[in-house]
Design an enzyme around this catalytic site. Structure first.
Site, PDB file in Angstrom:
ATOM      1  CE1 TYR A   1      28.010  -6.678 -42.065  1.00 27.49           C
ATOM      2  CE2 TYR A   1      29.647  -5.073 -41.376  1.00 27.49           C
ATOM      3  CZ  TYR A   1      28.379  -5.374 -41.813  1.00 27.49           C
ATOM      4  OH  TYR A   1      27.471  -4.365 -41.999  1.00 27.49           O
TER       5      TYR A   1
ATOM      6  NE  ARG B   1      36.844  15.259 -31.044  1.00 29.49           N
ATOM      7  CZ  ARG B   1      37.499  16.350 -31.487  1.00 29.49           C
ATOM      8  NH1 ARG B   1      36.927  17.150 -32.355  1.00 29.49           N
ATOM      9  NH2 ARG B   1      38.705  16.642 -31.060  1.00 29.49           N
TER      10      ARG B   1
ATOM     11  CG  ASP C   1      32.679  -8.963 -35.856  1.00 29.06           C
ATOM     12  OD1 ASP C   1      31.896  -9.026 -34.887  1.00 29.06           O
ATOM     13  OD2 ASP C   1      32.380  -8.423 -36.933  1.00 29.06           O
TER      14      ASP C   1
ATOM     15  CE  LYS D   1      24.670  -5.938 -36.964  1.00 25.10           C
ATOM     16  NZ  LYS D   1      24.012  -5.240 -38.012  1.00 25.10           N
TER      17      LYS D   1
HETATM   18  C1  LIG Z   1      29.315  -9.624 -37.797  1.00 27.05           C
HETATM   19  C2  LIG Z   1      29.090  -8.160 -37.952  1.00 27.05           C
HETATM   20  N1  LIG Z   1      30.062  -7.328 -37.574  1.00 27.05           N
HETATM   21  C3  LIG Z   1      29.928  -5.996 -37.691  1.00 27.05           C
HETATM   22  C4  LIG Z   1      28.778  -5.441 -38.215  1.00 27.05           C
HETATM   23  C5  LIG Z   1      28.699  -3.964 -38.391  1.00 27.05           C
HETATM   24  O1  LIG Z   1      27.833  -3.375 -37.488  1.00 27.05           O
HETATM   25  P1  LIG Z   1      27.227  -1.928 -37.795  1.00 27.05           P
HETATM   26  O2  LIG Z   1      26.053  -2.146 -38.682  1.00 27.05           O
HETATM   27  O3  LIG Z   1      26.905  -1.375 -36.469  1.00 27.05           O
HETATM   28  O4  LIG Z   1      28.306  -1.132 -38.481  1.00 27.05           O
HETATM   29  C6  LIG Z   1      27.736  -6.275 -38.624  1.00 27.05           C
HETATM   30  C7  LIG Z   1      26.500  -5.700 -39.193  1.00 27.05           C
HETATM   31  O5  LIG Z   1      25.688  -6.382 -39.790  1.00 27.05           O
HETATM   32  C8  LIG Z   1      27.906  -7.666 -38.503  1.00 27.05           C
HETATM   33  O6  LIG Z   1      26.957  -8.513 -38.916  1.00 27.05           O
END
Ligand SMILES: Cc1ncc(COP(=O)(O)O)c(C=O)c1O
Length: 386
Positions: A102, A49, A175, A200
């Site tokens: 987000y 893990r 982020d 992404k």
């Molecule tokens: C700016 C941003 N942060 C975080 C995430 C979350 O990523 P995940 O889909 O891998 O949880 C996204 C997903 O669209 C995003 O656009």
């Protein structure tokens, strides 16, 4: 030995492996220890893990890209954001989160952090760094940034906020998914934790979930690692391999998608049905000066505001698109579009834009083909918007 015993030992891992370009994918929950003393040796990997070779290789690669001393991996990008917060926040703390964050990260802050006694306030990312940090009360433990926001693309002065926050003993968490840890390196600008959805651009193929948190601070790295151990999160070696494979082509994909994105955005800027471009790499954008100062380039994600029209016209525009998929993610090789207005209601500050908002993700297709597709869909919009 009876057959039952022999069968259990067949096909065991070889002692040595030939050298390949990528690391070997080693699957395992059980880790066989060399001797009894090793079973309780904290310096050895004793259980799968914690991650095996390929996860460690990915952490090292991401740390090198982000200029970090260590990186932790999470089963999704959202988990990286929530995991970083859970690792350091405690009851009685207050966290300041940018209003353009987000939406699922916002939902976690609203619905989960409160249950654990953490207060959350959403701030306007257009606020000056001095006002943001200066007005922070003594309980503020962390400021969460997302620059540019991934829906409406407001830029923040990240270095200024990070410096002021550090002087006050407030942690910063960014982020950094839009920049993919490559076009902008938050740790080099004083941010404490740089998180991103590897799902992404780093993954790049819309087929794997993962997130990362990177830091230069030993104490924070210990806290992030402990958070993962306590919550029991783990990422699979196959997924880690996929992300590592994506990482190698990240620079060329970003260069191409960023350039195509700008070409498409410039064409859109002159279109009569488009009233505003939300793209920090365009000189007309309010965040352009900050972007030019801090960023090495742009990715292929931006938004447009259309001339005012009903939701039915927006839906007709989206449904008319032939080369753009309708989907919430981004960062893959393919072009995508969504309408954004349904996501703005939850915000405290930034809700009003001059017309319906569409977010576009520009993929690796020919930009001329994408422009032709947008042209015919905008004609459909015009006929429905009246
Ligand atoms: C700016 C941003 N942060 C975080 C995430 C979350 O990523 P995940 O889909 O891998 O949880 C996204 C997903 O669209 C995003 O656009």
């Amino acid at each position: 030995m009876k057959d039952e015993t022999r069968m259990i030992r067949l096909g065991a891992a070889p002692e040595t492996l030939v050298k390949t370009v990528g690391p070997p994918i080693q699957r395992g929950s059980t880790v066989l220890m060399p001797n009894a003393a090793a079973l309780y040796d904290d310096h050895q990997v004793t259980y799968g893990r914690q991650g095996l070779g390929v996860q460690a290789t990915l952490c090292d690669a991401l740390a090198a890209m982000e200029g970090a001393s260590g990186v932790t991996l999470y089963p999704s990008g959202l988990a990286a954001l929530t995991g970083a917060m859970l690792a350091v926040l405690k009851a009685g703390d207050e966290v300041l989160v940018c209003d353009t964050i987000y939406k699922p990260t916002r939902r976690f802050c609203e619905r989960v952090l409160g249950r654990f006694g953490v207060t959350v306030r959403f701030y306007d990312p257009r606020q000056s760094p001095q006002a943001l940090v200066g007005e922070a009360g003594p309980a503020v433990r962390m400021i969460v940034l997302e620059s540019p926001g991934s829906l409406t693309f407001e830029m923040q002065d990240v270095p200024a906020i990070a410096a002021l926050a550090r002087a006050r003993g407030i942690l910063t968490l960014a982020d950094n998914t839009w920049a993919a840890g490559y076009l902008f390196k938050p740790l080099e600008h004083g941010v404490d934790i740089s998180a991103q959805a590897l799902t992404k651009y780093v993954g790049g193929h819309s087929d794997v979930f993962m997130g990362s948190a990177a830091t230069r601070d030993k104490g924070l790295l210990d806290a992030l690692e402990a958070g993962i151990i306590h919550l029991g999160w783990s990422v699979s070696p196959d997924d880690a391999y996929q992300i590592l494979r994506g990482l190698r082509t990240l620079p060329v994909r970003l260069a191409r998608q960023g350039a195509s994105g700008l070409a498409v955005a410039e064409w859109l800027a002159a279109h009569p049905q488009v009233v505003r471009l939300l793209h920090p790499a365009l000189p007309c954008d309010a965040g352009h000066a900050l972007w030019s100062r801090d960023y090495a380039g742009a990715c292929g994600l931006f938004a447009i505001a259309l001339t005012p029209g009903p939701q039915s016209a927006v839906d007709a525009f989206l449904d008319a698109l032939k080369l753009f998929g309708l989907g919430f993610s981004w960062g893959g090789f393919e072009s995508l579009a969504i309408g954004c207005d349904q996501q703005l209601h939850c915000r405290d500050h930034l809700r009003d834009y001059p017309g319906p908002l569409i977010r576009l993700h520009i993929g690796l297709e020919d930009p001329g083909d994408l422009v032709a597709d947008l042209a015919q869909a905008l004609a459909v919009y015009a006929s429905h918007a009246g």
